[in-house]
Structure formats: structure tokens, C-alpha cells
Design an enzyme around this catalytic site. Structure first.
Site, short mmCIF file in Angstrom:
data_model
loop_
_atom_site.label_atom_id
_atom_site.label_comp_id
_atom_site.label_asym_id
_atom_site.label_seq_id
_atom_site.Cartn_x
_atom_site.Cartn_y
_atom_site.Cartn_z
N ASP A 155 7.99 -7.73 8.43
CA ASP A 155 8.67 -7.83 9.72
C ASP A 155 8.73 -9.29 10.16
OD1 ASP A 155 9.62 -7.62 12.30
OD2 ASP A 155 8.32 -5.94 12.85
N LYS A 178 13.33 -6.42 8.74
CA LYS A 178 13.21 -5.02 9.14
C LYS A 178 14.29 -4.68 10.16
CE LYS A 178 9.59 -3.46 11.57
NZ LYS A 178 8.20 -2.99 11.80
N ASP A 204 0.98 -7.43 8.97
CA ASP A 204 1.84 -7.12 10.12
C ASP A 204 0.95 -7.04 11.35
OD1 ASP A 204 4.07 -6.53 11.60
OD2 ASP A 204 4.66 -4.78 10.42
N GLY A 210 3.34 3.45 9.08
CA GLY A 210 3.15 2.95 7.73
C GLY A 210 4.43 2.87 6.93
#
Length: 277
Positions: A155, A178, A204, A210
Site C-alpha cells: 500500500d 492498492k 503495512d 489480510g
């Protein structure tokens, strides 16, 4: 003095580390759903620190913190501080889908009663003292990873964490992209990487279901990674979600104890005690 809320398990560790007094208040959820709060000690003229984390019942904790703070104010506390290791609704860079409400922007207006709020790897729209757990994660993996390692985040909004962990390990970091489809589903993509022989640490800020980590693991496995480790600050995922990450190919999952989890192996208590007191 330090007061633990309903989810204030870290208060005990923090109080012992910094030598502050720990006091319990009466907190009860009544059978018809209302929250009951009562102070059982004198707070007049005192600086009070409320410790509470926003999982697994974030909406209830938002209200509980407000009730406790107002009670402290009513009975003469000098200053009221919030130590909230994990604050819900705070994911930075989350683009709203048409019709969605930015809840933290609204709820933060209720928290003016606090002199200052401390949190760990917070990234929402709220005025807090933000404390990074990047060094703690880096320290944990320093003896586990070889020289040929890399830090990757699934991310882009977790770049600060990835950068901090990489600096502690003396290595490089990369970011995946993402895209949020809806409230719970995302798509993770990445540029072509050659990870042949590399040990990869996927990091993250938090793990919800998940899904992002599972997709990231598949990507680095296709890039011939030697071993794959997963770490986050706030582990909100349940056992089933964590098992999915392991089955996908993770050698180990590690989180801090901002939220109590099956994988909470790093404590932020000493870090918070140092930064707050």
C-alpha cells in the site's frame, strides 16, 4: 495518573515503565446497551492519561473515551491526555466512494476535551502526536534477515513505515499499488521485480482482512523471493485471515501490541512511555 479504558491493557505496562500511578474506573455496559462510567478516586488538580485502543469495538470506545474525559473534566482534572495506540477510521489516502462519509473527520470534533492525543502510526484527519513503530519492527527483524533483503509495502499510503523499517535494516524499500474496490475488497498490483534470492519483508500500517498481504505474497513469490515475512503495526485480522496469509506463503507474521492479536510479538509500551512521559 494513568487510567485504562475497556481496551486499556497497555496501561499496566506503561505505568510500570514510567512509575506512574494506575487507577481503575467503573466501566460497565448496561443490559439495555448504555455505557456506565464512574470515577472511584479523586482527580482534582491531576494530569490524567486515559489509555484505550479502538479494537475490537471502535464505535463503543469512541463514546467511552468521551464519557470518561467529560467525567474527569467535571471532577476537576487539571489536564486530560489520550493515549490511543490504535485509532479506528484513520486510514490515510483512502479515497471515498460517492455517498460515503469520512467518519473520523466528524468524530474528531468530539475530542476537543483532550489536551493532547498520542497514537502509533496514525494517518487520519485528526490532530494527534503520531509515534512511529518503524524502528521497533526493524529491530525485531534485524537478526532474522540476511544482507540480501528488501522491504516492500502493498500500500502506497504506508510508505513512511516502509521507509523507516528499511532505514533501520540498512536496505531499500519498494511500494506496490492498492486500489480499493469497495469497503472490504482491494486489488494490489506492482511493477516487475527481480527478487531472486531475496528475503522480503512485507509491511503495512494495519492488516484488516489480510487480502492485500495475500495478493502481495503471490506477487513476490512469482518474483522468486527466497523467504517472505509479514509485519504490521495494527493487526485487526482474525485467526482465519492470518491463516490465509500463512497458507499463501508467509514464513512469519509479526505485529505490535497496539491491538492484542495472535501475532502481537512487539510491544509499544516502552516507546509510548518514552514519548509521552
Amino acid at each position: 495518573m494513568i487510567i485504562p479504558g475497556s481496551n486499556g491493557f497497555l496501561a499496566v505496562k506503561i505505568a510500570r515503565i514510567c512509575g506512574e500511578n494506575l487507577h481503575l474506573i467503573e466501566l460497565e455496559k448496561l443490559k439495555y446497551g448504555e455505557k456506565y462510567v464512574r470515577l472511584t478516586f479523586d482527580v482534582e488538580g491531576e494530569d490524567v492519561y486515559l489509555v484505550n485502543t479502538f479494537h475490537p469495538n471502535p464505535d463503543e470506545i469512541f463514546l467511552e473515551n468521551l464519557f470518561v474525559a467529560e467525567a474527569l473534566k467535571e471532577y476537576g482534572a487539571k489536564r486530560i491526555y489520550g493515549i490511543f495506540p490504535y485509532i479506528a477510521y484513520s486510514k490515510k489516502g483512502r479515497k471515498l466512494i460517492k455517498g460515503e462519509l469520512p467518519p473520523l473527520k466528524v468524530l474528531s470534533k468530539l475530542y476537543d476535551v483532550f489536551e493532547k492525543i498520542y497514537s502509533v502510526n496514525f494517518s487520519g484527519e485528526m490532530d494527534v502526536v503520531n509515534i512511529s513503530a518503524a524502528e521497533l519492527i526493524g529491530e525485531y527483524f534485524a537478526d532474522k534477515l540476511g544482507e540480501k533483503c528488501i522491504v516492500i509495502s502493498p500500500d502506497e499510503t504506508s510508505e513512511e513505515l516502509a521507509k523507516g523499517v528499511a532505514e533501520k535494516l540498512g536496505t531499500d524499500y519498494e511500494l506496490m499499488k492498492k486500489i480499493r474496490v469497495d469497503a472490504e475488497n482491494v486489488i494490489v498490483s506492482a511493477k516487475k521485480m527481480n527478487l531472486d534470492g531475496y528475503e522480503v519483508l512485507l509491511v503495512d500500517d494495519l492488516i484488516y482482512t489480510g487480502s492485500s498481504m495475500v495478493q502481495a505474497i503471490k506477487i513476490v513469490k512469482r518474483s522468486n523471493a527466497k523467504r517472505i515475512f509479514v509485519s504490521c503495526v495494527h493487526a485487526l485480522a482474525d485467526m482465519r485471515d492470518l491463516l490465509n496469509i500463512y497458507v499463501s506463503g508467509a514464513d512469519e507474521i509479526v505485529a505490535t501490541d497496539t491491538v492484542l492479536s495472535y501475532v502481537s510479538k512487539i510491544s509499544v509500551a516502552e516507546l509510548l512511555a518514552e514519548k509521552v512521559f
